[in-house]
Design a protein around this motif. Structure first.
Motif, mmCIF file in Angstrom:
data_model
loop_
_atom_site.group_PDB
_atom_site.id
_atom_site.type_symbol
_atom_site.label_atom_id
_atom_site.label_comp_id
_atom_site.label_asym_id
_atom_site.label_seq_id
_atom_site.Cartn_x
_atom_site.Cartn_y
_atom_site.Cartn_z
ATOM 1 N N GLY A 55 2.290 37.698 51.980
ATOM 2 C CA GLY A 55 1.912 36.976 53.388
ATOM 3 C C GLY A 55 3.353 37.095 54.172
ATOM 4 O O GLY A 55 3.982 38.116 54.382
ATOM 5 N N GLU A 56 4.022 36.124 54.613
ATOM 6 C CA GLU A 56 5.137 36.246 55.607
ATOM 7 C C GLU A 56 6.264 35.859 54.669
ATOM 8 O O GLU A 56 7.414 35.792 55.253
ATOM 9 C CB GLU A 56 5.321 34.799 56.764
ATOM 10 N N GLN A 57 6.186 35.696 53.227
ATOM 11 C CA GLN A 57 7.203 35.356 52.655
ATOM 12 C C GLN A 57 7.729 36.594 51.879
ATOM 13 O O GLN A 57 6.846 37.379 51.385
ATOM 14 C CB GLN A 57 7.007 34.298 51.667
ATOM 15 N N ARG A 58 8.792 36.430 51.404
ATOM 16 C CA ARG A 58 9.450 37.468 50.585
ATOM 17 C C ARG A 58 10.064 36.829 49.270
ATOM 18 O O ARG A 58 10.925 35.972 49.624
ATOM 19 C CB ARG A 58 10.572 38.697 51.130
ATOM 20 N N HIS A 59 9.797 37.408 48.242
ATOM 21 C CA HIS A 59 10.348 36.528 46.962
ATOM 22 C C HIS A 59 11.109 37.770 46.078
ATOM 23 O O HIS A 59 10.790 38.797 46.094
ATOM 24 C CB HIS A 59 9.055 36.095 45.956
ATOM 25 N N TYR A 60 12.057 37.102 45.233
ATOM 26 C CA TYR A 60 12.849 37.832 44.328
ATOM 27 C C TYR A 60 11.509 38.178 43.437
ATOM 28 O O TYR A 60 10.790 37.364 42.758
ATOM 29 C CB TYR A 60 13.891 37.100 43.505
ATOM 30 N N ALA A 61 11.949 39.600 42.905
ATOM 31 C CA ALA A 61 10.703 40.053 41.897
ATOM 32 C C ALA A 61 11.441 40.871 40.990
ATOM 33 O O ALA A 61 12.461 41.666 41.084
ATOM 34 C CB ALA A 61 9.740 40.756 42.325
ATOM 35 N N MET A 62 10.963 40.905 39.509
ATOM 36 C CA MET A 62 11.385 42.055 38.792
ATOM 37 C C MET A 62 9.846 42.640 38.003
ATOM 38 O O MET A 62 8.978 41.763 38.052
ATOM 39 C CB MET A 62 11.908 41.068 37.486
ATOM 40 N N PHE A 63 9.984 43.446 37.297
ATOM 41 C CA PHE A 63 8.835 44.307 36.827
ATOM 42 C C PHE A 63 9.091 44.429 35.234
ATOM 43 O O PHE A 63 10.270 44.699 34.763
ATOM 44 C CB PHE A 63 8.562 45.157 37.428
ATOM 45 N N GLU A 64 7.768 44.449 34.638
ATOM 46 C CA GLU A 64 8.007 44.864 33.100
ATOM 47 C C GLU A 64 8.142 46.517 33.396
ATOM 48 O O GLU A 64 7.808 47.049 34.394
ATOM 49 C CB GLU A 64 6.559 44.805 32.521
ATOM 50 N N PRO A 65 8.542 47.056 32.273
ATOM 51 C CA PRO A 65 9.028 48.328 32.219
ATOM 52 C C PRO A 65 7.847 49.142 32.429
ATOM 53 O O PRO A 65 6.817 48.898 31.926
ATOM 54 C CB PRO A 65 9.759 48.720 30.972
ATOM 55 N N GLY A 66 7.869 50.265 33.411
ATOM 56 C CA GLY A 66 6.831 51.103 33.606
ATOM 57 C C GLY A 66 5.501 50.591 34.484
ATOM 58 O O GLY A 66 4.643 51.130 34.679
ATOM 59 N N ASP A 67 5.797 49.281 35.114
ATOM 60 C CA ASP A 67 4.647 48.624 35.705
ATOM 61 C C ASP A 67 5.346 48.012 37.147
ATOM 62 O O ASP A 67 6.084 47.001 37.014
ATOM 63 C CB ASP A 67 4.047 47.391 34.919
ATOM 64 N N LYS A 68 5.261 48.831 38.105
ATOM 65 C CA LYS A 68 5.780 48.559 39.386
ATOM 66 C C LYS A 68 4.667 47.668 40.459
ATOM 67 O O LYS A 68 4.689 47.509 41.445
ATOM 68 C CB LYS A 68 6.237 49.560 40.258
ATOM 69 N N ARG A 69 3.269 47.353 39.698
ATOM 70 C CA ARG A 69 2.303 46.703 40.544
ATOM 71 C C ARG A 69 2.188 45.272 40.424
ATOM 72 O O ARG A 69 1.501 44.599 41.215
ATOM 73 C CB ARG A 69 1.152 47.397 40.485
ATOM 74 N N ALA A 70 2.909 44.930 39.240
ATOM 75 C CA ALA A 70 2.469 43.439 38.666
ATOM 76 C C ALA A 70 3.655 42.585 38.752
ATOM 77 O O ALA A 70 4.528 42.623 37.790
ATOM 78 C CB ALA A 70 1.563 43.123 37.376
ATOM 79 N N PRO A 71 4.337 42.108 39.989
ATOM 80 C CA PRO A 71 5.586 41.452 40.021
ATOM 81 C C PRO A 71 5.774 40.111 39.269
ATOM 82 O O PRO A 71 4.624 39.546 39.175
ATOM 83 C CB PRO A 71 5.814 41.485 41.346
#
Length: 361
Positions: A55-71
């Protein structure tokens, strides 16, 4: 608070790493490794986060190796230093409240030290103008941290472009500048133990030390106090500049630092070709007794490995025990492993760092 089950799980994992290192070094009749553990939490001095829009918010995110779609969205990061955890929500509130700071911000990096210094790098998909700097300056003052803004082909610095660290080795405090964007040890507590181990293993010497891959002088500073003089090499310009500043800040004047790769130094010592950067250095004046190496994950290339064979003692810090074992295999006919150590820089992962002292048979 560390739960008993967490402490037990960590002890089991550390025992597994010790067993793996012993297995890797078993063909060389290495002694049992000395083991240097890590704090179980708040040990990591560096952290990098992508930002994920919801939405209007940005959050700190990390990802599992090889997966850039499920933060994996984060409000805090327990393995990171207390300083990083203290800064995370305050920085997030600032970019949410300021269009100038938040517009097209996509990545945040934190660099902190055991001594409490902090630098934040904000990366953008847009050019940065004076308005950005005017917004970043009061934020840096409020946070008590330097801020670096980066976009394609652009870098703006508010405050300093490095953090200042202080590490104690054998009762002496050494001060380090750690530049933004350059390598520094991520686990300060374990780094301090590594420095102490290397200092002890080198011992008090009346000869000279050759150091390859010296970085910002992390090991150079304490080791230089144990020998007559040091010739140190590093290829990264930012690391060379930081190392020179660190030597000056600590009043260490027996180190000559040259910007050469290990491969180039090998050519110079073999007199294959001259280098202008060595024009003022009399290589024949050195009486090397020990070579210290802290190579990248790929280990030493075969020619550099052969170069180290010339030395009575090889002190080797490795971030990849598999390539360490491969290098020892190349040297084992002339050198034996007399001491080794396990440094748990990355608890809760399979990664480990190791150190060995190889002495001529």
């Amino acid at each position: 608070m560390i739960r008993p089950q967490d402490a037990a799980a960590y002890s089991a994992q550390l025992a597994d790493k010790q067993a793996r290192l012993r297995e890797l070094l078993a063909p060389f009749a290495a002694p049992a490794p000395e083991v240097f553990d890590s704090p179980l939490s708040h040990y990591r001095l560096r952290a990098e986060f992508r930002l994920w829009r919801d939405g209007e918010q940005r959050h700190y995110a990390m990802f599992e190796p090889g997966d850039k779609r499920a933060p994996i969205l984060l409000d805090d990061f327990p393995i990171a230093s207390p300083r990083i955890n203290e800064l995370m929500p305050r920085l997030k509130a600032a970019w949410q409240a300021s269009e100038t700071l938040g517009h097209k911000l996509f990545q945040v990096e934190f660099l902190t030290t055991l001594s409490g210094d902090a630098l934040i790098t904000l990366a953008y998909h847009r050019p940065l103008d004076d308005a950005w700097e005017q917004a970043a300056e009061p934020l840096a003052a409020i946070l008590g941290a330097s801020i670096v803004g980066r976009s394609r082909g652009q870098r703006r610095v508010v405050g300093r472009d490095y953090v200042s660290e202080s590490l104690r080795v054998a009762g002496r405090e050494f001060r380090y500048r750690q530049p933004e964007g350059a390598f520094s040890q991520p686990n300060g507590a374990v780094c301090q133990k590594m420095l102490g181990w290397a200092y002890d293993v080198l011992g008090e010497r009346d000869d000279d030390l050759l150091e390859l891959y010296c970085g910002n002088g992390n090991f150079t500073l304490p080791l230089a106090t144990r020998v007559n003089k040091v010739l140190a090499t590093e290829i990264s310009k930012s690391s060379v500049n930081a190392a020179l500043a660190n030597l000056a800040d600590n009043g260490i004047d027996n180190v000559t630092l040259v910007r050469l790769s290990a491969e180039e130094l090998t050519q110079a010592l073999n007199k294959v070709r001259p280098f202008r950067r060595l024009a003022e250095v009399d290589l024949d004046s050195y009486r090397f007794g020990t070579v210290f190496v802290d190579p990248p994950r790929a280990g030493m290339d075969p020619d550099t490995c052969e170069l180290t064979r010339r030395f009575e003692r090889i002190l080797y810090i490795s971030c990849n025990p598999e390539t360490l074992a491969a290098n020892i295999a190349q040297l084992h006919d002339t050198h034996r492993v007399s001491r080794c150590a396990l440094f748990d820089q990355f608890p809760w992962t399979h990664h480990m760092e190791a150190g060995v002292l190889l002495e001529r048979r």
